[in-house]
Design a protein around this motif. Structure first.
Motif, PDB file in Angstrom:
ATOM      1  N   ARG A   1       0.820  -1.222   0.000  1.00 30.69           N
ATOM      2  CA  ARG A   1       0.000   0.000   0.000  1.00 30.69           C
ATOM      3  C   ARG A   1       0.851   1.268   0.000  1.00 30.69           C
ATOM      4  N   VAL A   2       2.165   1.109  -0.139  1.00 36.86           N
ATOM      5  CA  VAL A   2       3.075   2.250  -0.149  1.00 36.86           C
ATOM      6  C   VAL A   2       3.611   2.432  -1.567  1.00 36.86           C
ATOM      7  N   ARG A   3       3.584   3.661  -2.049  1.00 35.87           N
ATOM      8  CA  ARG A   3       4.133   3.994  -3.369  1.00 35.87           C
ATOM      9  C   ARG A   3       5.140   5.119  -3.202  1.00 35.87           C
ATOM     10  N   VAL A   4       6.061   5.207  -4.149  1.00 41.07           N
ATOM     11  CA  VAL A   4       7.065   6.259  -4.175  1.00 41.07           C
ATOM     12  C   VAL A   4       6.653   7.255  -5.244  1.00 41.07           C
ATOM     13  N   VAL A   5       6.721   8.540  -4.935  1.00 39.54           N
ATOM     14  CA  VAL A   5       6.418   9.559  -5.930  1.00 39.54           C
ATOM     15  C   VAL A   5       7.540   9.546  -6.962  1.00 39.54           C
ATOM     16  N   ASP A   6       7.178   9.408  -8.226  1.00 37.16           N
ATOM     17  CA  ASP A   6       8.150   9.391  -9.319  1.00 37.16           C
ATOM     18  C   ASP A   6       8.719  10.795  -9.470  1.00 37.16           C
ATOM     19  N   PRO A   7      10.032  10.974  -9.197  1.00 28.80           N
ATOM     20  CA  PRO A   7      10.596  12.327  -9.290  1.00 28.80           C
ATOM     21  C   PRO A   7      10.569  12.868 -10.718  1.00 28.80           C
ATOM     22  N   LEU A   8      10.374  11.996 -11.698  1.00 29.05           N
ATOM     23  CA  LEU A   8      10.315  12.435 -13.092  1.00 29.05           C
ATOM     24  C   LEU A   8       8.871  12.595 -13.568  1.00 29.05           C
ATOM     25  N   GLY A   9       7.912  12.303 -12.706  1.00 28.77           N
ATOM     26  CA  GLY A   9       6.496  12.388 -13.069  1.00 28.77           C
ATOM     27  C   GLY A   9       6.014  13.828 -13.129  1.00 28.77           C
TER      28      GLY A   9
ATOM     29  N   THR B   1      -1.579   0.224 -11.869  1.00 27.23           N
ATOM     30  CA  THR B   1      -0.566   1.248 -12.083  1.00 27.23           C
ATOM     31  C   THR B   1      -1.223   2.603 -11.837  1.00 27.23           C
ATOM     32  N   ILE B   2      -0.560   3.453 -11.066  1.00 25.98           N
ATOM     33  CA  ILE B   2      -1.102   4.770 -10.746  1.00 25.98           C
ATOM     34  C   ILE B   2      -0.154   5.810 -11.340  1.00 25.98           C
ATOM     35  N   PRO B   3      -0.673   6.703 -12.193  1.00 22.40           N
ATOM     36  CA  PRO B   3       0.194   7.692 -12.841  1.00 22.40           C
ATOM     37  C   PRO B   3       0.996   8.507 -11.829  1.00 22.40           C
ATOM     38  N   GLY B   4       2.302   8.630 -12.066  1.00 26.56           N
ATOM     39  CA  GLY B   4       3.159   9.436 -11.202  1.00 26.56           C
ATOM     40  C   GLY B   4       3.666   8.734  -9.964  1.00 26.56           C
ATOM     41  N   LEU B   5       3.264   7.473  -9.773  1.00 26.95           N
ATOM     42  CA  LEU B   5       3.702   6.725  -8.592  1.00 26.95           C
ATOM     43  C   LEU B   5       4.403   5.441  -9.014  1.00 26.95           C
ATOM     44  N   LEU B   6       5.386   5.050  -8.225  1.00 30.84           N
ATOM     45  CA  LEU B   6       6.127   3.819  -8.455  1.00 30.84           C
ATOM     46  C   LEU B   6       5.860   2.864  -7.295  1.00 30.84           C
ATOM     47  N   ALA B   7       5.730   1.585  -7.602  1.00 31.97           N
ATOM     48  CA  ALA B   7       5.572   0.589  -6.542  1.00 31.97           C
ATOM     49  C   ALA B   7       6.860   0.535  -5.723  1.00 31.97           C
ATOM     50  N   VAL B   8       6.743   0.186  -4.471  1.00 29.53           N
ATOM     51  CA  VAL B   8       7.921   0.043  -3.616  1.00 29.53           C
ATOM     52  C   VAL B   8       8.649  -1.223  -4.044  1.00 29.53           C
ATOM     53  N   PRO B   9       9.877  -1.084  -4.546  1.00 28.94           N
ATOM     54  CA  PRO B   9      10.604  -2.260  -5.025  1.00 28.94           C
ATOM     55  C   PRO B   9      11.296  -3.001  -3.877  1.00 28.94           C
ATOM     56  N   CYS B  10      10.498  -3.708  -3.105  1.00 30.40           N
ATOM     57  CA  CYS B  10      11.058  -4.499  -2.010  1.00 30.40           C
ATOM     58  C   CYS B  10      10.176  -5.714  -1.800  1.00 30.40           C
TER      59      CYS B  10
ATOM     60  N   PRO C   1      16.442  -1.154   1.988  1.00 28.92           N
ATOM     61  CA  PRO C   1      17.596  -0.714   1.196  1.00 28.92           C
ATOM     62  C   PRO C   1      17.345  -0.762  -0.312  1.00 28.92           C
ATOM     63  N   LEU C   2      16.671  -1.788  -0.785  1.00 25.54           N
ATOM     64  CA  LEU C   2      16.422  -1.920  -2.213  1.00 25.54           C
ATOM     65  C   LEU C   2      15.629  -0.724  -2.734  1.00 25.54           C
ATOM     66  N   LEU C   3      14.752  -0.186  -1.903  1.00 23.61           N
ATOM     67  CA  LEU C   3      13.948   0.963  -2.302  1.00 23.61           C
ATOM     68  C   LEU C   3      14.843   2.146  -2.648  1.00 23.61           C
ATOM     69  N   LEU C   4      15.761   2.479  -1.767  1.00 21.84           N
ATOM     70  CA  LEU C   4      16.596   3.642  -1.985  1.00 21.84           C
ATOM     71  C   LEU C   4      17.521   3.471  -3.183  1.00 21.84           C
ATOM     72  N   GLU C   5      18.006   2.262  -3.416  1.00 27.04           N
ATOM     73  CA  GLU C   5      18.929   2.009  -4.504  1.00 27.04           C
ATOM     74  C   GLU C   5      18.242   1.992  -5.867  1.00 27.04           C
ATOM     75  N   SER C   6      16.960   1.724  -5.919  1.00 25.07           N
ATOM     76  CA  SER C   6      16.291   1.534  -7.195  1.00 25.07           C
ATOM     77  C   SER C   6      15.493   2.745  -7.668  1.00 25.07           C
ATOM     78  N   LEU C   7      15.504   3.835  -6.895  1.00 21.39           N
ATOM     79  CA  LEU C   7      14.772   5.025  -7.303  1.00 21.39           C
ATOM     80  C   LEU C   7      15.470   5.716  -8.464  1.00 21.39           C
ATOM     81  N   PRO C   8      14.696   6.306  -9.390  1.00 24.57           N
ATOM     82  CA  PRO C   8      15.338   7.062 -10.461  1.00 24.57           C
ATOM     83  C   PRO C   8      16.004   8.303  -9.886  1.00 24.57           C
ATOM     84  N   PRO C   9      17.103   8.757 -10.510  1.00 27.03           N
ATOM     85  CA  PRO C   9      17.766   9.948 -10.001  1.00 27.03           C
ATOM     86  C   PRO C   9      16.908  11.188 -10.181  1.00 27.03           C
ATOM     87  N   LEU C  10      17.106  12.149  -9.291  1.00 31.34           N
ATOM     88  CA  LEU C  10      16.383  13.417  -9.414  1.00 31.34           C
ATOM     89  C   LEU C  10      16.934  14.196 -10.597  1.00 31.34           C
ATOM     90  N   PRO C  11      16.064  14.945 -11.292  1.00 31.28           N
ATOM     91  CA  PRO C  11      16.543  15.716 -12.463  1.00 31.28           C
ATOM     92  C   PRO C  11      17.482  16.833 -12.049  1.00 31.28           C
TER      93      PRO C  11
END
Length: 127
Positions: free
Chosen positions: A28-36, A88-97, A117-127
């Motif tokens: 139930r946790v999603r990460v905000v896509d920094p590129l969204g 799939t929810i626009p602008g959100l990424l599933a927690v990769p763990c 830890p996998l969550l932090l390592e798999s996030l896209p870089p900030l623009p």
């Protein structure tokens, strides 16, 4: 049961949750896509959940709460979903763990006590 004494976010939670925190299923946790393009925000009102009727960034978003978004928070901005979904929810990424629970403490927002830890390592870089 929480009976808010003020408009403070933490007052929306019972005394036990305020002191012990919450466990939220990682599903139930999603990460905000920094590129969204959709920048999520919380509504100012009496409830915990934001809904499409109240100004969610997209009518496709289910009831949710943006957390870990205030000054002083570490890690990415997160979105908690009220109800489980595999959509799939626009602008959100599933927690990769791995499936499990993520612990949050209650304060000015909900903050994860530790992110997988996998969550932090798999996030896209900030623009």
């Amino acid at each position: 049961k929480a009976e808010p004494l003020s408009a403070a976010f933490r007052q929306r939670f019972c005394a036990a949750c305020q002191s012990d925190g919450l466990l939220i299923p990682a599903s139930r946790v999603r990460v905000v896509d920094p590129l969204g393009s959709a920048a999520p925000f919380n509504q100012h009102g009496g409830g915990v959940w934001n809904t499409a009727e109240g100004g969610a960034p997209s009518p496709l978003w289910p009831a949710h709460r943006v957390v870990n978004q205030t000054t002083g928070c570490d890690g990415p901005k997160l979105v908690l979903l009220r109800d489980p979904t595999t959509a799939t929810i626009p602008g959100l990424l599933a927690v990769p763990c791995a499936p499990g629970m993520i612990a949050f403490r209650v304060g000015r927002t909900l903050q994860p006590t530790a992110l997988p830890p996998l969550l932090l390592e798999s996030l896209p870089p900030l623009p």
